[in-house]
Design a protein around this motif. Structure first.
Motif: not given
Lengths: 251, 588
Positions: A55, A59-61, A103, A105-106, A108-110, A112-113, A175
């Motif tokens: 997952y 959803n990487a950048q 990152s 941040d990513r 952490g956000e992913l 949550d998703e 990172e």
């Protein structure tokens, strides 16, 4: 010299947090002298490290990066399957290598998703019941998971678990390096963790309960007085039969 | 060890003149003062009246319409008008006028009681017409300082900007240098005329430049030339070149536009010669230099914020107004535009407006107490930096979150949500001017479709042509935005020291500045970008911004009684002030 965040303590125990990251207070009443240890994967949810990693990778950048990561994971999936049976620690490490250069941040956000979109609706109802039953029986509920902290903290909050132990990614300058910080949860060291935890919290292991699903968790289950194999894989099923442990099937 | 500064004690009963209350920073400062320091004596809000609206009516409208005041409305309800009337006096005035354009009697009354003047008014357009930048940022500052200097014992806070440092790299300390110019500072040499920067001489030179541009473009020859061009343009479009009414109308518009363009350009060129990235920072820095040279005895402090952005929590999470630095960039990162030419590791020195206002209040209190430092820089790059790369990543994640949950269609929910922005170098093949070339080429090709094509195809190509033209215009806008914000995302790798501000210990933790308290991820994704989406994006899209509608609209008394508008709360302080004023006589 790179700075490494999240340096793990010898006891890799986190407290349950709510979605905002606030630490949930432990009810002293519940902090009894017995525990219910849940190996999350297989007993509470049906998704392991590889699913989570897939997952995140998808959803990487950037699209190229996504394609590259997914491709690498797809190529490594059979290896992961093989390693899961022999060395689950290495398999877990390999799975999270796909998060390299992502990152914090990513992640952490992913996380949550991933929790909201994938895991939350896949929590086994019987698993929830077992957790509730453990609480009614005044056990301290401890989750043991090979997933990463950002995901497990949400699950622990959802299930009102008292504690959890899980994996943590290593970050350098914000990172992920793709490495997991030691000790890696998910292998055969579950038993050592349970014993250490019991010593630190004055837990009577003979009265404690353990739920797990994989052969790698044999030592964890052997450490408690009341082990239970849940949706067991081949190795654990055989061991449970030999040891006459109860087996629960609800997958 | 120095005792922490109590903001409440320092400002209780103190009288403050505040300029710039109608701005983004000004509104938050005012609401924060009213909410957090309600014991303040009197806040004189200097406000310019508008064509059909006097200053008081303008203030009332601001308080009633702006969400910045919603918390105060809800807290005080019907009593808010009275609460305001007891603490705030609207002073009609204009910073660009000598004496701040305040009626002499009123000015004298204010000066007798004044403890602090917080000069926040400014021209914040990066590249205004030169004379506008001078009038507001330089002459406005002088007028404000003159006003404060006439008070017996008033302190003066000059709200400036960290970017007065100009085109310099490295760590910028909290220091104010007289006759400062970045080129002098950096190269150690003198530029551009071979003489060192002298703010007074430069001021005269700029005034001369403005006059020169005005004379050049208003000369008979220039007007005749322009008239000729307009007539030719009209003829080229198939209109009657002898239609004098049409020519005059276009001439007037063209003349105004050319004058404005020239005044912007000469300002930009002059700023660049001395090493400033734009007219805003140039004139702000000159304001600082002027204060140092002309008002050596004035008790003052320079408060320099970095890039002020949405509130973290006060007056409400995400509160924003107008188009601040990151607004357009964040907006474009949420469209199909992906490649931002920037330096990934450059600090993007953002500071939430509530952090900034709390620090500004603390700096003012320190000045009142005689404890202020010469300069306070309110920045994050030194202690808790956010890089441009991380800022863009957080922006992408914030857009992702929004489009996943609120995307209008599947394309937005599935594709646009995953269309992450990327920082690229100036030479990236997907840079804006290359994209524009493609769009222009496509428009041209579609426009020149062969006559032999079927009608249906020709119609489709016509549509494609106008679509490509629209895309080109949008990309042109993006290009302009990128160029404007280059100093913040690409050039000048600077970190601004904020040691003085962090070192200003306050008894009330609310006012202590510590950028490390900020959680960038939560701030950017949960407060800043949603705030921009609510308050700033409508301005870019040309739609209406939400207006607050209080249950009990504020109505201030028509005329305030001499002194303090009949407030009994501050009578004793009034008397004390009056005695002090009598005793101390004239000001500096």
């Amino acid at each position: 010299m790179p700075t490494i965040k999240n340096t793990i303590e010898p006891k890799s125990i986190g407290s349950a947090t709510d979605p905002k990251g606030n630490v949930l207070a432990v009810d002293p009443e519940r902090a009894s002298r017995s525990c219910a240890f849940f190996r999350v994967e297989g007993t509470l949810i049906d998704r392991g490290a590889l699913a989570a990693s897939a997952y995140f990778a998808s959803n990487a950048q950037g699209f190229t990066e996504r394609a590259f990561r997914i491709g690498a994971l797809a190529l490594g999936a059979p290896l992961y399957g093989l390693l899961s049976q022999s060395d689950r620690t290495l398999a877990t490490r390999a799975a999270y290598a796909a998060l390299r250069h992502m990152s914090e941040d990513r992640v952490g956000e992913l996380a949550d998703e991933y929790y909201e979109d994938v895991l939350k609706e896949r929590i086994y109802e019987r698993g929830r019941e077992l957790v509730k039953q453990a609480k009614r029986d005044k056990h301290r509920v401890v989750l043991v998971s090979e997933s990463i902290e950002q995901v497990v903290s949400r699950l622990a909050a959802e299930l009102s678990a008292d504690d959890y132990v899980c994996n943590r990614l290593e970050y350098v300058r914000g990172e992920a390096t793709g490495k997991l910080l030691d000790p890696v949860v998910g292998g055969h060291d579950g038993g050592a963790f349970v014993k250490r935890y019991a010593a630190e919290h004055a837990i009577d292991l003979t009265r404690s309960v353990g739920y797990a699903a994989y052969g790698a968790d044999l030592l964890l289950l052997s450490s408690v007085g009341r082990p239970c194999a849940v949706n067991p894989d081949f190795a654990l099923r055989a061991a449970a039969r030999d040891a006459e442990w109860p087996v629960l099937e609800y997958r | 060890m120095t005792e922490p500064l109590s903001i409440h004690k320092a400002l209780a009963g103190r009288h403050i003149l505040f300029t710039g209350a109608s701005g983004f920073l000004g509104k938050v400062w005012l609401t924060m003062m009213l909410d957090q320091v309600p014991d303040v004596g009197r806040i004189y809000v200097l406000l310019r009246g508008k064509k059909n609206q006097n200053a008081r009516a303008r203030f009332e409208q601001m308080v009633n319409d702006s969400y910045a005041f919603s918390g105060l409305h809800e807290k005080h309800g019907e009593a808010f008008s009275r609460f305001l009337a007891e603490r705030v006096e609207v002073v009609p005035g204009d910073v660009s006028q000598p004496g701040l354009g305040v009626e002499p009697e009123l000015a004298e009354r204010i000066q007798r009681q004044l403890d602090l003047l917080v000069h926040c008014a400014g021209q914040v357009d990066f590249n205004p017409e030169l004379h506008e930048g001078l009038e507001t940022n330089l002459e406005g500052t002088i007028h404000a300082a003159e006003f404060a200097a006439k008070a017996p014992d008033a302190g003066f806070v000059q709200v400036s900007t960290c970017f007065v440092a100009g085109n310099r790299e490295g760590r910028i300390m909290e220091e104010a240098l007289p006759n400062y110019a970045p080129r002098d500072w950096g190269a150690g040499g003198y530029a551009p005329s071979g003489k060192p920067f002298d703010v007074e001489a430069e001021y005269l030179h700029l005034k001369q430049l403005v006059r020169q541009v005005d004379e050049d473009l208003n000369s008979d020859a220039a007007i005749a030339q322009l008239r000729q061009e307009v007539a030719e343009g009209i003829a080229a479009k198939g209109h009657d070149p002898s239609n004098h009414a049409l020519i005059d109308r276009i001439l007037k518009r063209e003349h105004k536009a050319r004058l404005a363009d020239r005044l912007v350009q000469v300002g930009k060129d002059r700023a660049a010669e001395w090493g400033w990235p734009n007219v805003y920072t140039f004139t702000k820095s000159m304001g600082e230099s002027m204060l140092l040279s002309r008002f050596p005895r004035l008790r003052k402090t320079f408060f320099r914020p970095a890039i002020i952005e949405s509130a973290q929590s006060f007056p409400l999470p995400g509160w924003n107004e107008g188009l601040n630095t990151s607004g357009p960039l964040v907006y474009f990162a949420g469209t199909w535009f992906r490649h931002l030419p920037a330096r990934k590791d450059k600090p993007l020195d953002v500071v939430p407006v509530d952090y900034c206002c709390a620090a500004l209040i603390a700096a003012g209190a320190a000045l009142v107490e005689g404890r202020a430092r010469a300069v306070y820089q309110c920045a994050t790059s030194d202690r808790h930096p956010l890089t441009v790369g991380r800022g863009l990543e957080l922006t992408s994640l914030a857009h992702r979150k929004y489009y996943r949950n609120h995307g209008e269609d599947a394309i937005e929910r599935i594709l646009l949500s995953r269309w992450d922005g990327r920082v690229v170098g100036d030479d990236h093949f997907m840079r804006v001017d290359n994209l524009r070339k493609v769009a222009q080429w496509l428009a041209d090709v579609a426009k020149d479709a062969p006559q032999g094509l079927p009608t249906k195809w020709r119609a489709e190509l016509k549509k494609l042509s106008s679509k490509s033209d629209r895309v080109d215009r949008k990309l042109g806008l993006v290009d302009k935005v990128i160029d404007t914000y280059k100093p913040f995302v690409s050039s000048n790798r600077q970190t601004f020291s904020c040691e003085e501000l962090v070192g200003l210990q306050t008894a009330e933790s609310f006012f202590h500045y510590e950028p490390k308290k900020l959680d960038w991820r939560r701030y950017w994704i949960d407060q800043h970008v949603p705030g921009l989406r609510r308050w700033s994006f409508p301005l870019i899209e040309g739609t209406k911004v939400e207006v607050y509608s209080p249950k009990f609209p504020v109505r201030l008394p028509e005329l305030l009684a001499p002194g303090f508008g009949g407030s009994t709360r501050v009578t004793e302080t009034n008397k004390r002030r009056a005695r002090t004023a009598q005793a101390s006589g004239a000001a500096e």
